[in-house]
Design a protein around this motif. Sequence first.
Motif, PDB file in Angstrom:
ATOM      1  N   PHE A   3       1.428   7.885   2.217  1.00 53.53           N
ATOM      2  CA  PHE A   3       1.084   6.460   2.149  1.00 53.53           C
ATOM      3  C   PHE A   3       0.838   5.865   3.527  1.00 53.53           C
ATOM      4  N   GLY A   4       0.502   6.687   4.496  1.00 55.34           N
ATOM      5  CA  GLY A   4       0.376   6.225   5.870  1.00 55.34           C
ATOM      6  C   GLY A   4      -0.931   5.550   6.222  1.00 55.34           C
ATOM      7  N   THR A   5      -1.751   5.211   5.233  1.00 56.21           N
ATOM      8  CA  THR A   5      -3.038   4.572   5.511  1.00 56.21           C
ATOM      9  C   THR A   5      -2.951   3.072   5.293  1.00 56.21           C
ATOM     10  N   GLY A   6      -3.201   2.309   6.350  1.00 60.04           N
ATOM     11  CA  GLY A   6      -3.371   0.865   6.218  1.00 60.04           C
ATOM     12  C   GLY A   6      -2.192   0.123   5.637  1.00 60.04           C
ATOM     13  N   GLY A   7      -2.514  -0.978   4.971  1.00 56.67           N
ATOM     14  CA  GLY A   7      -1.494  -1.833   4.395  1.00 56.67           C
ATOM     15  C   GLY A   7      -1.638  -1.912   2.896  1.00 56.67           C
ATOM     16  N   SER A  79       2.576  -8.111  -7.221  1.00 62.66           N
ATOM     17  CA  SER A  79       3.576  -7.371  -8.000  1.00 62.66           C
ATOM     18  C   SER A  79       3.010  -6.063  -8.532  1.00 62.66           C
ATOM     19  N   VAL A  80       1.776  -6.111  -9.026  1.00 62.74           N
ATOM     20  CA  VAL A  80       1.138  -4.899  -9.557  1.00 62.74           C
ATOM     21  C   VAL A  80       0.950  -3.870  -8.446  1.00 62.74           C
ATOM     22  N   LEU A  81       0.546  -4.317  -7.264  1.00 56.79           N
ATOM     23  CA  LEU A  81       0.346  -3.374  -6.165  1.00 56.79           C
ATOM     24  C   LEU A  81       1.661  -2.739  -5.726  1.00 56.79           C
ATOM     25  N   TRP A  82       2.739  -3.530  -5.679  1.00 54.55           N
ATOM     26  CA  TRP A  82       4.032  -2.953  -5.316  1.00 54.55           C
ATOM     27  C   TRP A  82       4.483  -1.957  -6.392  1.00 54.55           C
ATOM     28  N   ARG A  90       7.054   8.684  -4.887  1.00 50.18           N
ATOM     29  CA  ARG A  90       8.455   8.760  -5.289  1.00 50.18           C
ATOM     30  C   ARG A  90       9.383   8.225  -4.206  1.00 50.18           C
ATOM     31  N   PHE A  91       9.073   8.525  -2.944  1.00 52.37           N
ATOM     32  CA  PHE A  91       9.939   8.080  -1.850  1.00 52.37           C
ATOM     33  C   PHE A  91      10.024   6.555  -1.825  1.00 52.37           C
ATOM     34  N   ILE A  92       8.886   5.871  -1.982  1.00 52.02           N
ATOM     35  CA  ILE A  92       8.896   4.402  -1.965  1.00 52.02           C
ATOM     36  C   ILE A  92       9.678   3.869  -3.165  1.00 52.02           C
ATOM     37  N   ARG A 183      13.735  -2.398 -11.424  1.00 48.10           N
ATOM     38  CA  ARG A 183      14.574  -2.195 -10.238  1.00 48.10           C
ATOM     39  C   ARG A 183      13.762  -2.015  -8.959  1.00 48.10           C
ATOM     40  N   PHE A 184      12.460  -1.833  -9.082  1.00 54.49           N
ATOM     41  CA  PHE A 184      11.612  -1.787  -7.882  1.00 54.49           C
ATOM     42  C   PHE A 184      11.576  -3.156  -7.190  1.00 54.49           C
ATOM     43  N   PHE A 185      11.975  -4.180  -7.926  1.00 52.65           N
ATOM     44  CA  PHE A 185      11.846  -5.564  -7.462  1.00 52.65           C
ATOM     45  C   PHE A 185      13.235  -6.166  -7.257  1.00 52.65           C
TER      46      PHE A 185
END
Length: 196
Positions: A3-7, A79-82, A90-92, A183-185
């Motif tokens: 996931f190291g590309t951009g924002g 919210s959808v993007l997160w 999986r790590f995120i 729980r992601f939020f």
Amino acid sequence: MSFGTGGLFLNESVAIARLFQELGDWSAVKRVASEQAVIPFKKQSSVTRSVREIANRLEVLRPEEMELLAHGEYHNQLSVLWLALCRGYRFIGEFATELVSERFLSFRTHLTYDDFDAFYAAKAEWEPDLEQISVSTREKLRQVLFRLMREGGILSKDDHICRALLSPVFTNLISASDPKEIRFFPGAEPAGQKGD
């Protein structure tokens, strides 16, 4: 850990989600998005890489979630993007549930790079692949993850964990697909539990 590309790429993700709704095929979406320069980079290689990264994130979304990203309100789009990031990496997802949400519940809301490093080291004990990642790449991933959390409203500008204020529409989508994903939020509650 790619996931190291951009924002967060909110505007670009919305454009790519709309393209997918129109074309219905991720290969075509990647080609057309690259040709149309959906991402305003000068180098074509950067455009191609970023389009591929965004498409990979969005591929984990269900049709109703894609619709909310393509045509929903700003806070629902974030919210959808997160959600896509937590599902796709999986790590995120584990970082969001095991560290961010747990810290929020225990009122220790300031998050630091040291917290990331400790979490990463604990995960690396069980995941040999994580130990293979160079220190410089790990530092870049850490920087990108904090940027993603700030852009997604998970962290404030001064790195305090923010309570997720999810809309009923989004909360119902999560509850219908996998209630554990709430729980992601940080601080969010499943549909039907507010005020109980």
